[in-house]
Write an enzyme that holds these catalytic residues in place. Sequence first.
Site, PDB file in Angstrom:
ATOM      1  N   HIS A 239       9.884 -13.888   1.304  1.00  0.00           N
ATOM      2  CA  HIS A 239      10.255 -13.586  -0.077  1.00  0.00           C
ATOM      3  C   HIS A 239      11.554 -14.359  -0.319  1.00  0.00           C
ATOM      4  O   HIS A 239      12.591 -13.992   0.224  1.00  0.00           O
ATOM      5  CB  HIS A 239      10.448 -12.067  -0.210  1.00  0.00           C
ATOM      6  CG  HIS A 239      11.108 -11.624  -1.472  1.00  0.00           C
ATOM      7  ND1 HIS A 239      10.477 -10.808  -2.383  1.00  0.00           N
ATOM      8  CD2 HIS A 239      12.342 -11.848  -1.977  1.00  0.00           C
ATOM      9  CE1 HIS A 239      11.294 -10.559  -3.395  1.00  0.00           C
ATOM     10  NE2 HIS A 239      12.438 -11.178  -3.174  1.00  0.00           N
TER      11      HIS A 239
ATOM     12  N   LEU B 201       0.827  -1.217   0.000  1.00  0.00           N
ATOM     13  CA  LEU B 201       0.000   0.000   0.000  1.00  0.00           C
ATOM     14  C   LEU B 201       0.860   1.266   0.000  1.00  0.00           C
ATOM     15  O   LEU B 201       0.355   2.367  -0.178  1.00  0.00           O
ATOM     16  CB  LEU B 201      -0.945   0.007   1.208  1.00  0.00           C
ATOM     17  CG  LEU B 201      -2.093  -1.014   1.171  1.00  0.00           C
ATOM     18  CD1 LEU B 201      -2.918  -0.934   2.448  1.00  0.00           C
ATOM     19  CD2 LEU B 201      -2.980  -0.812  -0.054  1.00  0.00           C
ATOM     20  N   ARG B 202       2.155   1.097   0.219  1.00  0.00           N
ATOM     21  CA  ARG B 202       3.150   2.187   0.103  1.00  0.00           C
ATOM     22  C   ARG B 202       3.034   3.269   1.166  1.00  0.00           C
ATOM     23  O   ARG B 202       3.692   4.295   1.056  1.00  0.00           O
ATOM     24  CB  ARG B 202       3.103   2.830  -1.286  1.00  0.00           C
ATOM     25  CG  ARG B 202       3.309   1.877  -2.459  1.00  0.00           C
ATOM     26  CD  ARG B 202       4.603   1.129  -2.404  1.00  0.00           C
ATOM     27  NE  ARG B 202       4.900   0.434  -3.665  1.00  0.00           N
ATOM     28  CZ  ARG B 202       5.752  -0.580  -3.749  1.00  0.00           C
ATOM     29  NH1 ARG B 202       6.383  -1.020  -2.680  1.00  0.00           N
ATOM     30  NH2 ARG B 202       5.987  -1.150  -4.909  1.00  0.00           N
TER      31      ARG B 202
ATOM     32  N   ASP C 156       0.676  -9.617  -4.975  1.00  0.00           N
ATOM     33  CA  ASP C 156       1.938  -8.863  -4.890  1.00  0.00           C
ATOM     34  C   ASP C 156       1.764  -7.518  -5.594  1.00  0.00           C
ATOM     35  O   ASP C 156       2.632  -7.076  -6.333  1.00  0.00           O
ATOM     36  CB  ASP C 156       3.115  -9.655  -5.464  1.00  0.00           C
ATOM     37  CG  ASP C 156       4.456  -9.005  -5.133  1.00  0.00           C
ATOM     38  OD1 ASP C 156       4.478  -8.035  -4.347  1.00  0.00           O
ATOM     39  OD2 ASP C 156       5.486  -9.463  -5.668  1.00  0.00           O
TER      40      ASP C 156
ATOM     41  N   HIS D  57       4.894 -15.616  -3.357  1.00  0.00           N
ATOM     42  CA  HIS D  57       5.025 -15.543  -4.824  1.00  0.00           C
ATOM     43  C   HIS D  57       5.977 -16.572  -5.441  1.00  0.00           C
ATOM     44  O   HIS D  57       7.019 -16.228  -5.981  1.00  0.00           O
ATOM     45  CB  HIS D  57       5.409 -14.132  -5.278  1.00  0.00           C
ATOM     46  CG  HIS D  57       6.470 -13.420  -4.490  1.00  0.00           C
ATOM     47  ND1 HIS D  57       7.628 -14.033  -4.063  1.00  0.00           N
ATOM     48  CD2 HIS D  57       6.536 -12.140  -4.054  1.00  0.00           C
ATOM     49  CE1 HIS D  57       8.360 -13.161  -3.410  1.00  0.00           C
ATOM     50  NE2 HIS D  57       7.715 -12.006  -3.379  1.00  0.00           N
TER      51      HIS D  57
ATOM     52  N   PHE E 275      11.468  -3.348  -9.573  1.00  0.00           N
ATOM     53  CA  PHE E 275      10.679  -4.568  -9.735  1.00  0.00           C
ATOM     54  C   PHE E 275       9.247  -4.303  -9.282  1.00  0.00           C
ATOM     55  O   PHE E 275       9.020  -3.561  -8.318  1.00  0.00           O
ATOM     56  CB  PHE E 275      11.248  -5.673  -8.851  1.00  0.00           C
ATOM     57  CG  PHE E 275      12.597  -6.202  -9.278  1.00  0.00           C
ATOM     58  CD1 PHE E 275      12.691  -7.135 -10.297  1.00  0.00           C
ATOM     59  CD2 PHE E 275      13.764  -5.773  -8.649  1.00  0.00           C
ATOM     60  CE1 PHE E 275      13.934  -7.648 -10.676  1.00  0.00           C
ATOM     61  CE2 PHE E 275      14.999  -6.278  -9.019  1.00  0.00           C
ATOM     62  CZ  PHE E 275      15.094  -7.215 -10.041  1.00  0.00           C
TER      63      PHE E 275
HETATM   64 ZN   LIG Z   1       8.305 -10.125  -2.616  1.00  0.00          ZN
END
Ligand SMILES: [Zn+2]
Length: 462
Positions: A183, A67-68, A336, A236, A354
């Site tokens: 991750h 959501l930054r 993601d 992911h 990315f």
């Molecule tokens: Zn990630």
Amino acid sequence: MNSLLLTGGRVIDPANHFDARADVLICQGKIAAVGPEAAAKAPAETERMDVGGQVVCPGLIDLHVHLREPGQVTKETIATGTAAAARGGFTSVVCMPNTSPAIDDAGTVALIHERAATQGVVNVYVAGAITKNLAGEELAPIGSLKQAGVVAITDDGQCVQNNDMMRRALEYAKMFELPVLDHCQDYSLVTDGVMREGYWSTVLGLRGWPAAGEELIVARNILLAETTGARVHCQHISAAGSVRLLREAKKRGLPVSGEACPHHFTLTDAAVAGSEKFFEADGQVVFGLDASREGRPTWPAYDTNFKMNPPLGSARDREAILEGLADGTLEILGSDHAPHCDYEKEVEFDYAPFGITGLETELALSLMQLYHSRRLGLADLIAKFTVAPARLLRLPKGTLSVGAEADLTVFDPDCQWVFEKSASASKASNSPFYGWPLRGKAVATIVGGRQAWVEQGRLAKA
Ligand SMILES: [Zn+2]
């Protein structure tokens, strides 16, 4: 609005093994009845929504969203990110801690909860950091993060490289009953790779990100889950080898799980070479072999909206992810959703950040690749967006049980539409899927009994 009756929909509630045409009554923000008695129980002045021909299911949960906020509000905000979530059919999101500052203390968690309460249109759950500032050097205060209300810990965007530190993090996480979301990226193998290492990275002259860079950490996490007994969720998943490792570990009963994102099971690394090459090499699976060239989206080679971490894999990787979703190895779907500013993405492939947005396309892409391709039934697909993430994160969500919070998603599994930039609610426009003919769309998103989003003209008020 105190009560709402959804009439005539196909209600699919995997948590209760329910799949039938039924009415749903919502009163005071809770599920009041599902089935024949719903209409009879509806108080006078109940608002009615005809959802005939649509699927009604527990509100979808996306456990992997950026959501930054705080600190990166030029990319996205809690307001715009949750608006995009609502439009995509999601009633709950889990936001990742790689913000500025990182979500590595109780104060930042409180800040997000506060902003989400006033500016968010869907439920916002917070994932805290594993290490301070996601630097991988010192553990974050995991106990106080838990006390502040985080539902998981992760260094997403980064990956703890020190195996002993990861072991300690898992031990604390277990003590505080928090799942660890990882991750999976081994820095020494991946170095500065920008796309999957293979045929296309060689052809395009781009630095390769080898599949083993993910698989090695998935294997590490499995071993540490076995050592500590803590719950590890691999985010992911992009490589066939990772799916194989998780399948074997789950067979042995280890507390591990895996997640897949629609871009990894729709696209392949050939997409970085542009649309012509992609459809020639690997695109048939997406549109079907007989699909005409007309209506196919087009994009150039080196388009930075096809750059994400982990990167797009080979056709074999894509197939393995689809198989893993079909056989239950990968039990959770997530986007993601990673918004960036246009100016950040409008640079050479090597220099672009990315990440791509995903909240508004993930339901359609999942339906296309899993349900319409006959790999999964609707209930199994919905489970990966509802009961499965709710169980992992121990959320009282993902069910239409009477008395539960009235979070519901109404979607049309067959609706054909094209994703347009102008129709997006996200602040960002770094999606590779603009102009794609999609199938399946949310038409109403109800959060705690409140209509967070309803597609205009789709639902006649009865
Ligand atoms: Zn990630």
